[in-house]
Scaffold this motif. Structure first.
Motif, mmCIF file in Angstrom:
data_model
loop_
_atom_site.group_PDB
_atom_site.id
_atom_site.type_symbol
_atom_site.label_atom_id
_atom_site.label_comp_id
_atom_site.label_asym_id
_atom_site.label_seq_id
_atom_site.Cartn_x
_atom_site.Cartn_y
_atom_site.Cartn_z
ATOM 1 N N SER A 1 17.966 -46.422 -39.557
ATOM 2 C CA SER A 1 17.159 -47.406 -40.278
ATOM 3 C C SER A 1 15.874 -46.787 -40.807
ATOM 4 O O SER A 1 15.227 -46.003 -40.112
ATOM 5 N N VAL A 2 15.497 -47.184 -42.028
ATOM 6 C CA VAL A 2 14.213 -46.775 -42.598
ATOM 7 C C VAL A 2 13.561 -47.982 -43.249
ATOM 8 O O VAL A 2 14.239 -48.920 -43.683
ATOM 9 N N THR B 1 10.000 -44.232 -40.485
ATOM 10 C CA THR B 1 11.016 -44.313 -39.448
ATOM 11 C C THR B 1 10.351 -44.733 -38.144
ATOM 12 O O THR B 1 9.119 -44.700 -38.014
ATOM 13 N N LEU B 2 11.162 -45.108 -37.186
ATOM 14 C CA LEU B 2 10.656 -45.704 -35.952
ATOM 15 C C LEU B 2 10.069 -44.668 -35.011
ATOM 16 O O LEU B 2 10.653 -43.623 -34.757
ATOM 17 N N ARG C 1 6.408 -41.075 -42.897
ATOM 18 C CA ARG C 1 5.540 -41.424 -41.786
ATOM 19 C C ARG C 1 6.343 -42.218 -40.754
ATOM 20 O O ARG C 1 7.492 -42.586 -41.003
ATOM 21 N N PHE C 2 5.742 -42.487 -39.621
ATOM 22 C CA PHE C 2 6.477 -43.213 -38.587
ATOM 23 C C PHE C 2 5.548 -44.074 -37.761
ATOM 24 O O PHE C 2 4.370 -43.764 -37.575
ATOM 25 N N SER D 1 18.067 -41.359 -38.688
ATOM 26 C CA SER D 1 17.107 -42.058 -39.553
ATOM 27 C C SER D 1 16.115 -41.072 -40.142
ATOM 28 O O SER D 1 15.780 -41.138 -41.332
ATOM 29 N N TRP D 2 15.652 -40.143 -39.310
ATOM 30 C CA TRP D 2 14.686 -39.146 -39.765
ATOM 31 C C TRP D 2 15.300 -38.271 -40.857
ATOM 32 O O TRP D 2 14.661 -37.987 -41.872
ATOM 33 N N ARG D 3 16.560 -37.877 -40.690
ATOM 34 C CA ARG D 3 17.214 -37.038 -41.706
ATOM 35 C C ARG D 3 17.339 -37.786 -43.032
ATOM 36 O O ARG D 3 17.125 -37.209 -44.101
#
Length: 395
Positions: free
Chosen positions: A348-349, A259-260, A334-335, A310-312
């Protein structure tokens, strides 16, 4: 290393062969084609490249030649750059200026040929003389093609006309002139992820619970910012960018999701983001104005909530695929600062399905059965994610 990237077999023009000749004061590049064509030649810095654009063509020349000793040319990529336009990107070993370029007609020994002669120069001179050279007829051709743009591929669903079901945007990474990672067997990342994107699209549509949009359904290059703009125009509820990876350690394998974040979770995540963000550079894309747009997106306050969502989803994806006994990287979520994830409104992923540098995993990634298994796991994760989001929206 020279890597040829095949274009679709529907084009009428064919590329028959490429040749590199080293002369005492210059290097000659020859692109042999089946018919006389208009073309445009560009020089680009950082890194130093020469780009040849021509009408859409099919690559028929087999393997490209090795770069001979003393050549100013170090690498070559070829593919569909945008609808109707094929592109050859020539990587230079050092700064070089175009001495001359011309088109030779076919004769008894060879077909029509675009010839480009380059001579060594210094970096400052290269940058001071960035070139854009058009052959006769190119301006007319380019004008005719100007209205043709990348179009998202909308798929049907089992719930025709239902605007209340989520829209999932599936992005097959790389494509066209940008092959992405290259596996041990020589397979390209762009080909593997396109197959996976189509399988995921098929399975999502089969549920009848989602609208789906593919950023590409064939071998074409799409700039990074155009990918998330497709998601915006489609009013996407979720954007998944599919990729596969390589690593210097051929033992490394496993699924991961990113994720961002402008602060990377680790050095490998930062390195991966840097590599993926070079896609536009490698394809010879004009990045003017990109920094301004990126800055605007990063300043948009809407992205704060989008990043949380996005994280979820990333966590849901990891949990579901772990339950399916899919091999995972250590710390699979990771990000880092991936350009393709910088949508302010669409969660977004970026999914790295596995490693082409690992012999066993490359074999699995090429397998339709494994592609179906991965897609099925992602579908279940999407189901679980939207069920949870529905609960959260009511609380």
């Amino acid at each position: 290393m020279l890597a040829a990237v095949l274009s679709p077999a529907t084009a009428e023009i064919g590329v028959l062969q490429t040749r590199i000749g080293v002369h005492p004061t210059y290097t000659r590049f020859v692109l042999e084609v089946t018919e006389s064509v208009s073309y445009r030649i560009l020089t680009l810095a950082d890194p130093f490249r020469i780009v040849i654009d021509m009408p859409e063509a099919e690559w028929r020349g087999g393997n490209t030649p090795s770069s001979p000793p003393g050549s100013l040319i170090g690498g070559l990529r070829y593919g569909l750059f945008k609808p109707g336009v094929s592109r050859v990107v020539i990587d230079l070993n050092q700064p070089a200026q175009i001495m001359r370029q011309f088109l030779l007609d076919a004769d008894e020994t060879a077909g029509h040929r675009i010839v480009v002669d380059v001579a060594a120069t210094d970096a400052a001179t290269f940058r001071d003389n960035i070139a854009s050279i058009e052959s006769d007829g190119w301006e007319k051709y380019a004008t005719a093609q100007a209205s043709r743009k990348h179009a998202a591929v909308k798929s049907s669903t089992g719930a025709a006309g239902d605007e209340n079901i989520p829209t999932i945007v599936i992005d097959a990474g790389h494509g066209g002139v940008d092959p992405g990672a290259i596996g041990r067997s020589g397979i390209y990342e762009k080909a593997v992820v396109l197959l996976m994107a189509k399988e995921l699209d098929r399975q999502l549509r089969a549920t009848g619970r989602y609208h789906t949009v593919l950023t590409r359904d064939h071998d074409i290059y799409i700039p990074l910012r155009d990918r998330f703009e497709i998601a915006h125009k489609a009013n996407g509820d979720l954007f998944l960018s599919l990729h596969v990876n390589t690593h210097k350690s051929r033992e490394l394998e496993g699924f991961s999701v990113y994720t961002l974040s402008e602060n990377a979770s680790d050095k490998e995540a930062a390195a991966l983001a840097a590599k993926e963000n070079k896609s536009d550079v490698l394809a010879g894309y004009d990045l003017s104005g990109y920094d301004e747009q990126t800055a605007f997106i990063l300043l948009d306050l809407a992205q704060r909530d989008t990043s949380k969502t996005s994280w979820r989803f990333a966590q849901t994806l990891v949990n579901n695929l772990s339950n399916e006994k899919i091999t995972m990287l250590r710390k699979p979520h990771r990000f880092a600062g991936f350009a393709v994830l910088k949508s302010p409104t669409v969660p977004s992923v970026l999914v790295e399905v596995g490693y082409l540098s690992n012999k066993n995993e490359e074999r699995k990634l090429k397998s339709p059965d494994y592609q179906r298994k991965i897609a099925a796991g992602i579908v279940r994760a999407i189901d679980a994610f939207f069920e949870t989001e529905a609960v959260l929206s009511r609380s």
